[in-house]
Design a protein around this motif. Sequence first.
Motif, PDB file in Angstrom:
ATOM      1  N   PHE A 136       8.145 -10.769  -3.688  1.00 50.19           N
ATOM      2  CA  PHE A 136       7.728 -11.159  -2.591  1.00 50.19           C
ATOM      3  C   PHE A 136       7.932 -10.402  -1.268  1.00 50.19           C
ATOM      4  CE2 PHE A 136       7.939 -13.651   1.336  1.00 50.19           C
ATOM      5  CZ  PHE A 136       6.619 -14.440   1.064  1.00 50.19           C
ATOM      6  N   ALA A 137       9.197  -9.661  -1.286  1.00 52.23           N
ATOM      7  CA  ALA A 137       9.654  -8.707  -0.206  1.00 52.23           C
ATOM      8  C   ALA A 137       8.707  -7.714  -0.272  1.00 52.23           C
ATOM      9  CB  ALA A 137      11.067  -8.545  -0.395  1.00 52.23           C
ATOM     10  N   TYR A 139       5.926  -7.231  -1.282  1.00 51.96           N
ATOM     11  CA  TYR A 139       4.307  -7.339  -0.873  1.00 51.96           C
ATOM     12  C   TYR A 139       4.403  -7.487   0.662  1.00 51.96           C
ATOM     13  CZ  TYR A 139      -0.083  -8.948  -1.917  1.00 51.96           C
ATOM     14  OH  TYR A 139      -1.717  -8.885  -1.882  1.00 51.96           O
ATOM     15  N   ALA A 140       5.188  -8.297   1.336  1.00 53.20           N
ATOM     16  CA  ALA A 140       5.052  -8.537   2.630  1.00 53.20           C
ATOM     17  C   ALA A 140       5.609  -7.332   3.502  1.00 53.20           C
ATOM     18  CB  ALA A 140       5.891  -9.824   2.923  1.00 53.20           C
ATOM     19  N   MET A 141       6.256  -6.573   3.035  1.00 49.54           N
ATOM     20  CA  MET A 141       6.776  -5.267   3.757  1.00 49.54           C
ATOM     21  C   MET A 141       5.945  -4.187   3.830  1.00 49.54           C
ATOM     22  SD  MET A 141       9.864  -4.431   4.750  1.00 49.54           S
ATOM     23  CE  MET A 141      11.329  -3.526   4.360  1.00 49.54           C
TER      24      MET A 141
END
Lengths: 308, 292
Positions: A136-137, A139-141
């Motif tokens: 998740f991280a 992908y969002a970073m």
Amino acid sequence: MIPYLARVVVKSVVTLFAIFTVTFIATRLSGNPIDTFLGEGLTTEGREELIRYFQLDASLWQQYLAFLRGAMSGEFGLSFIDRRPVTQVVGDRLWASGQLLLASVGLTVLVAIPLGVLGAIYRKSWVGSAVMMIAFAGYAMPSFILSILMVLTFSYWLNWLPVVGNSTLLHFIMPTIAMSGVLVAALTRFTRNAMLDALGQDFIRTARAKGLRESRVVLRHGLGNAGVTVISVIGLQVAGLAAAGSVVVENIFSWPGIGQLLVNSALERDYPVLQFGVITVAIAVVVINAITDIAYAFADPRIRLAHS
Amino acid sequence: MVQLADPIMRLSKRKANQTNFIQKTAIAIAILLFASAFFAPLIVPFDPLDQSLLSRLRPPLGFERFAVGHWAGTDELGRDVLSRALHGMRLTLSLAFAGAVIGLLIGGTLGLIAGLRQGWAEDAIMSLVDMQIAIPFTLVALLILSLMGSSLTVLVMVLGIAGWEQYARIVRAEVRRLSALPFIEAAWTAGAGPIYIAWRHVLPNLISPLVVQFTLALSNIVILESTLSFLGLGVQPPQPSLGSMVGLGRDYMPTAPWIVLVPAALIMALTFSVQILGDWLRDRADVRLRDR
């Protein structure tokens, strides 16, 4: 099999054709190419002559055909700044970008596939949740934030790693990690889901029932079957994501590759280089996608043996 | 063709309609960020463009040489970093909303046509979708912005066409799935016309997947916009945007890292919280995910 291959080839050709058309339209939309490409310092007569030479008084349709003909014979014009053929300007940069791409894909595969497998096996425990958090991280970073934070920490604060260039192995560490962030996120998610699908199949129960060790069940029967999907993801997703990522990462770390060239030529309005750079990367992505599709067809007996 | 549906990802294995701590925090942060962006002109203590050469490069609260009022420090021209960051976030979010709406309108319309009219129209639209997926969009954005200039209008258009293909795929798939269901068939049998069915029966079923996609697109567009502005091809100075603040502040990183860190932290807070929000909405919207 043959209709499938034909469809892949036709689709790739159509996409390439569309890329050429879009770049042609985009460069013509912004005005007379003589004024945009050659710009200042041109006398009226010189301008007239160039317009006649490049047949810009011809209809748009004839110009388009001429553009395609030039593209077929590898004529893409001269760089506005270097005064060298754009094919050379871009060609000089291929190897640096290729190295960074290979390093990032290597790192991604080494990290993401084990993570995805772990995430699938231990999906009900904290290990699975941790894997999903990492995916998740990543992908969002945004990759430029990841790069900036690494530069601040490891170069300015700890003074461990160099920022600019690609001369030593140490130079590879931060750009490779920055490029891999999104790729790891994408591949981990796909690996985990492909593994979940594979591990839910009947043949896994059979493998367990005949007394195979768990490691063999998971790696040989699970990953063996999920692997086809995973490899196709590496081809399909990674090529596109890496192309986008290299634009940012090469710029931050002054990596002498195509991504940096694209941004610089976009900022300096060096349209011939920009146009050919975009075409080159797009062709690379389309070709990698086509190869992946074809390889997938050979790897998957359901497609390989299908009749029309 | 290899079919790779976007994999479903969940942060934890809780039941679908429970909201866990991380999600609650993320939603609270998202609301806080949206509100402070919306009310930025009222909240911030300074004009984001006001320079003050006497208080240049002042650090944030808690460090030596802190200048009262400049809670997050000042940049190389003495402009207040917090005021710039909040105004930048306001611009970033406005652009992202406009872009996501444009993408929704283009993609939704094309997806609807593709789903309802099978045949050449569907083939044409779906091959456009395939092309959009095949070509890395950052490159297209570079080309367009360089050729047409980085005005806000061009930027919004670029951000709008960045994600239309996802809407088109979702709408087409949903429309095709729904058209085969008994209640649609029943409506046809009852004598309803195509427009009535589309409006009354298909559209309400499309709302929740579209809301989810809209949220996820919002986060992706924030990333794209900040990346383009970071590279110098998006929002142009002196107008502040989160991405360009990071890009321009790079030169001062060794001595004044706060110029970069404040907007970077806001971008991360924005993308993380909006992504978690989208994830949460998807859990609530899609009963098919409950056992995954």
